[in-house]
Scaffold this motif. Structure first.
Motif, PDB file in Angstrom:
ATOM      1  N   ALA A  75     -20.416 -98.423  -5.775  1.00 28.17           N
ATOM      2  CA  ALA A  75     -20.794 -99.672  -5.098  1.00 28.17           C
ATOM      3  C   ALA A  75     -19.753-100.050  -4.046  1.00 28.17           C
ATOM      4  N   GLN A  76     -18.490 -99.832  -4.353  1.00 29.01           N
ATOM      5  CA  GLN A  76     -17.426-100.102  -3.378  1.00 29.01           C
ATOM      6  C   GLN A  76     -17.558 -99.186  -2.158  1.00 29.01           C
ATOM      7  N   ALA A  77     -17.868 -97.918  -2.396  1.00 23.71           N
ATOM      8  CA  ALA A  77     -18.058 -96.976  -1.287  1.00 23.71           C
ATOM      9  C   ALA A  77     -19.233 -97.401  -0.415  1.00 23.71           C
ATOM     10  N   VAL A  78     -20.290 -97.887  -1.049  1.00 26.30           N
ATOM     11  CA  VAL A  78     -21.459 -98.359  -0.309  1.00 26.30           C
ATOM     12  C   VAL A  78     -21.087 -99.597   0.503  1.00 26.30           C
ATOM     13  N   GLU A  79     -20.379-100.545  -0.114  1.00 34.12           N
ATOM     14  CA  GLU A  79     -19.956-101.763   0.588  1.00 34.12           C
ATOM     15  C   GLU A  79     -19.087-101.438   1.796  1.00 34.12           C
ATOM     16  N   GLN A  80     -18.284-100.397   1.687  1.00 35.31           N
ATOM     17  CA  GLN A  80     -17.406-100.001   2.798  1.00 35.31           C
ATOM     18  C   GLN A  80     -18.134 -99.136   3.827  1.00 35.31           C
ATOM     19  N   GLY A  81     -19.405 -98.850   3.583  1.00 38.50           N
ATOM     20  CA  GLY A  81     -20.196 -98.077   4.526  1.00 38.50           C
ATOM     21  C   GLY A  81     -19.975 -96.576   4.464  1.00 38.50           C
ATOM     22  N   LEU A  82     -19.296 -96.093   3.415  1.00 39.14           N
ATOM     23  CA  LEU A  82     -19.036 -94.658   3.292  1.00 39.14           C
ATOM     24  C   LEU A  82     -20.282 -93.896   2.863  1.00 39.14           C
ATOM     25  N   TRP A  83     -21.085 -94.496   1.991  1.00 45.60           N
ATOM     26  CA  TRP A  83     -22.304 -93.860   1.506  1.00 45.60           C
ATOM     27  C   TRP A  83     -23.451 -94.841   1.673  1.00 45.60           C
ATOM     28  N   GLN A  84     -24.607 -94.333   2.059  1.00 44.84           N
ATOM     29  CA  GLN A  84     -25.817 -95.139   2.248  1.00 44.84           C
ATOM     30  C   GLN A  84     -26.872 -94.667   1.258  1.00 44.84           C
ATOM     31  N   PRO A  85     -27.072 -95.393   0.151  1.00 42.53           N
ATOM     32  CA  PRO A  85     -28.060 -94.937  -0.839  1.00 42.53           C
ATOM     33  C   PRO A  85     -29.472 -94.906  -0.260  1.00 42.53           C
ATOM     34  N   GLN A  86     -30.178 -93.833  -0.588  1.00 45.74           N
ATOM     35  CA  GLN A  86     -31.575 -93.681  -0.207  1.00 45.74           C
ATOM     36  C   GLN A  86     -32.404 -93.708  -1.484  1.00 45.74           C
ATOM     37  N   GLU A  87     -33.557 -94.323  -1.432  1.00 46.47           N
ATOM     38  CA  GLU A  87     -34.416 -94.395  -2.613  1.00 46.47           C
ATOM     39  C   GLU A  87     -35.085 -93.052  -2.861  1.00 46.47           C
ATOM     40  N   VAL A  88     -35.214 -92.729  -4.148  1.00 46.17           N
ATOM     41  CA  VAL A  88     -35.842 -91.476  -4.552  1.00 46.17           C
ATOM     42  C   VAL A  88     -36.516 -91.683  -5.902  1.00 46.17           C
ATOM     43  N   VAL A  89     -37.587 -90.965  -6.148  1.00 48.88           N
ATOM     44  CA  VAL A  89     -38.260 -90.992  -7.443  1.00 48.88           C
ATOM     45  C   VAL A  89     -37.643 -89.877  -8.284  1.00 48.88           C
ATOM     46  N   PHE A  90     -37.191 -90.214  -9.486  1.00 46.94           N
ATOM     47  CA  PHE A  90     -36.505 -89.231 -10.325  1.00 46.94           C
ATOM     48  C   PHE A  90     -37.314 -87.950 -10.511  1.00 46.94           C
ATOM     49  N   ALA A  91     -38.602 -88.080 -10.759  1.00 50.84           N
ATOM     50  CA  ALA A  91     -39.434 -86.905 -11.021  1.00 50.84           C
ATOM     51  C   ALA A  91     -39.447 -85.922  -9.842  1.00 50.84           C
ATOM     52  N   ASP A  92     -39.106 -86.396  -8.648  1.00 48.28           N
ATOM     53  CA  ASP A  92     -39.092 -85.538  -7.465  1.00 48.28           C
ATOM     54  C   ASP A  92     -37.780 -84.762  -7.298  1.00 48.28           C
ATOM     55  N   LEU A  93     -36.733 -85.198  -7.990  1.00 49.29           N
ATOM     56  CA  LEU A  93     -35.411 -84.596  -7.762  1.00 49.29           C
ATOM     57  C   LEU A  93     -35.320 -83.105  -8.082  1.00 49.29           C
ATOM     58  N   PRO A  94     -35.813 -82.631  -9.234  1.00 49.73           N
ATOM     59  CA  PRO A  94     -35.672 -81.198  -9.512  1.00 49.73           C
ATOM     60  C   PRO A  94     -36.268 -80.303  -8.423  1.00 49.73           C
ATOM     61  N   ALA A  95     -37.461 -80.589  -7.984  1.00 49.25           N
ATOM     62  CA  ALA A  95     -38.079 -79.761  -6.940  1.00 49.25           C
ATOM     63  C   ALA A  95     -37.343 -79.927  -5.610  1.00 49.25           C
ATOM     64  N   ARG A  96     -36.993 -81.142  -5.296  1.00 50.17           N
ATOM     65  CA  ARG A  96     -36.319 -81.408  -4.018  1.00 50.17           C
ATOM     66  C   ARG A  96     -34.961 -80.727  -3.922  1.00 50.17           C
ATOM     67  N   PHE A  97     -34.243 -80.688  -5.053  1.00 50.04           N
ATOM     68  CA  PHE A  97     -32.889 -80.134  -5.043  1.00 50.04           C
ATOM     69  C   PHE A  97     -32.788 -78.784  -5.753  1.00 50.04           C
ATOM     70  N   GLY A  98     -33.918 -78.227  -6.135  1.00 44.71           N
ATOM     71  CA  GLY A  98     -33.964 -76.861  -6.626  1.00 44.71           C
ATOM     72  C   GLY A  98     -33.304 -76.595  -7.961  1.00 44.71           C
ATOM     73  N   TYR A  99     -33.584 -77.451  -8.951  1.00 49.36           N
ATOM     74  CA  TYR A  99     -33.071 -77.187 -10.301  1.00 49.36           C
ATOM     75  C   TYR A  99     -34.161 -77.429 -11.332  1.00 49.36           C
ATOM     76  N   VAL A 100     -33.970 -76.819 -12.494  1.00 50.69           N
ATOM     77  CA  VAL A 100     -34.939 -76.890 -13.583  1.00 50.69           C
ATOM     78  C   VAL A 100     -34.331 -77.690 -14.732  1.00 50.69           C
ATOM     79  N   LEU A 101     -35.012 -78.742 -15.159  1.00 50.44           N
ATOM     80  CA  LEU A 101     -34.508 -79.555 -16.271  1.00 50.44           C
ATOM     81  C   LEU A 101     -34.555 -78.802 -17.602  1.00 50.44           C
ATOM     82  N   SER A 102     -35.653 -78.091 -17.848  1.00 48.33           N
ATOM     83  CA  SER A 102     -35.804 -77.403 -19.123  1.00 48.33           C
ATOM     84  C   SER A 102     -36.216 -75.946 -18.922  1.00 48.33           C
ATOM     85  N   PRO A 103     -35.232 -75.054 -18.829  1.00 48.01           N
ATOM     86  CA  PRO A 103     -35.579 -73.630 -18.753  1.00 48.01           C
ATOM     87  C   PRO A 103     -36.369 -73.158 -19.970  1.00 48.01           C
ATOM     88  N   ALA A 104     -36.115 -73.777 -21.141  1.00 54.49           N
ATOM     89  CA  ALA A 104     -36.840 -73.380 -22.354  1.00 54.49           C
ATOM     90  C   ALA A 104     -38.334 -73.675 -22.212  1.00 54.49           C
TER      91      ALA A 104
END
Length: 183
Positions: free
Chosen positions: A145-174
């Motif tokens: 939150a401090q980094a965001v307040e200082q303008g270092l990082w700008q959070p972007q909204e994302v839907v959790f269910a989209d993250l694995p495909a978007r970032f190329g990882y598998v939650l459950s290989p099993a």
């Protein structure tokens, strides 16, 4: 990867992969999942006991973390000698710790360079880095939150269910392995 692991892989190249026995939670803790734990449900199911037993042996944890990698399909694993032990992920392949100077290290103490900041529908903060995507440890959200307040990082909204495909990882290989080997 440890040299002893590389040597074991060369000596025994056809050891079958292992699925479902190791998990990584949202706080960067490793879990051993025996048959009983696996029978209770998926690692991230929230069912009591399904996670298994948290690992406490420092040398074992260090060994796992030194030999923690991903394959071409985005499945994260621990190379245990000649055997690849695929990891069940609660949320993401990395859990980030953020220091007061905004430097970032993984749950396995690897340094990372932040590329983007993400906020999901549950209010969880994720960072994409040169190592990949990870969840910010709950103890470090105030620092983010401090980094965001200082303008270092700008959070972007994302839907959790989209993250694995978007970032190329598998939650459950099993689960993926069960689905591909079903008739």
């Amino acid at each position: 990867m440890d040299d002893i692991v590389r040597q074991a892989m060369a000596k025994w190249p056809h050891v079958p992969d292992c699925y479902g026995w190791l998990g990584l939670d949202a706080r960067g803790q490793w879990y051993m999942r025996d048959d009983r734990a696996q029978a209770l449900g998926a690692f991230a199911s929230g069912v009591a006991g399904a996670r298994g037993s948290v690992l406490r042996h420092d040398k074992l944890i260090e060994f796992i973390q030194r030999n923690y990698e991903s394959d071409a399909q985005g499945r994260w694993y621990f190379q245990n000698g000649p055997q690849r032990v695929y990891v069940e992920l609660e949320v993401a392949p990395w859990v980030w710790r953020v220091a007061a100077d905004f430097s970032v290290r993984s749950h396995s103490d690897r340094p990372a360079q932040v590329q983007a900041c993400w906020l999901d529908e549950l209010g969880r903060v994720f960072l994409s880095t040169d190592l990949g995507l990870g969840l910010v440890h709950t103890l470090d959200v105030d620092t983010v939150a401090q980094a965001v307040e200082q303008g270092l990082w700008q959070p972007q909204e994302v839907v959790f269910a989209d993250l694995p495909a978007r970032f190329g990882y598998v939650l459950s290989p099993a689960a993926e392995q069960r689905n591909t080997s079903a008739p």
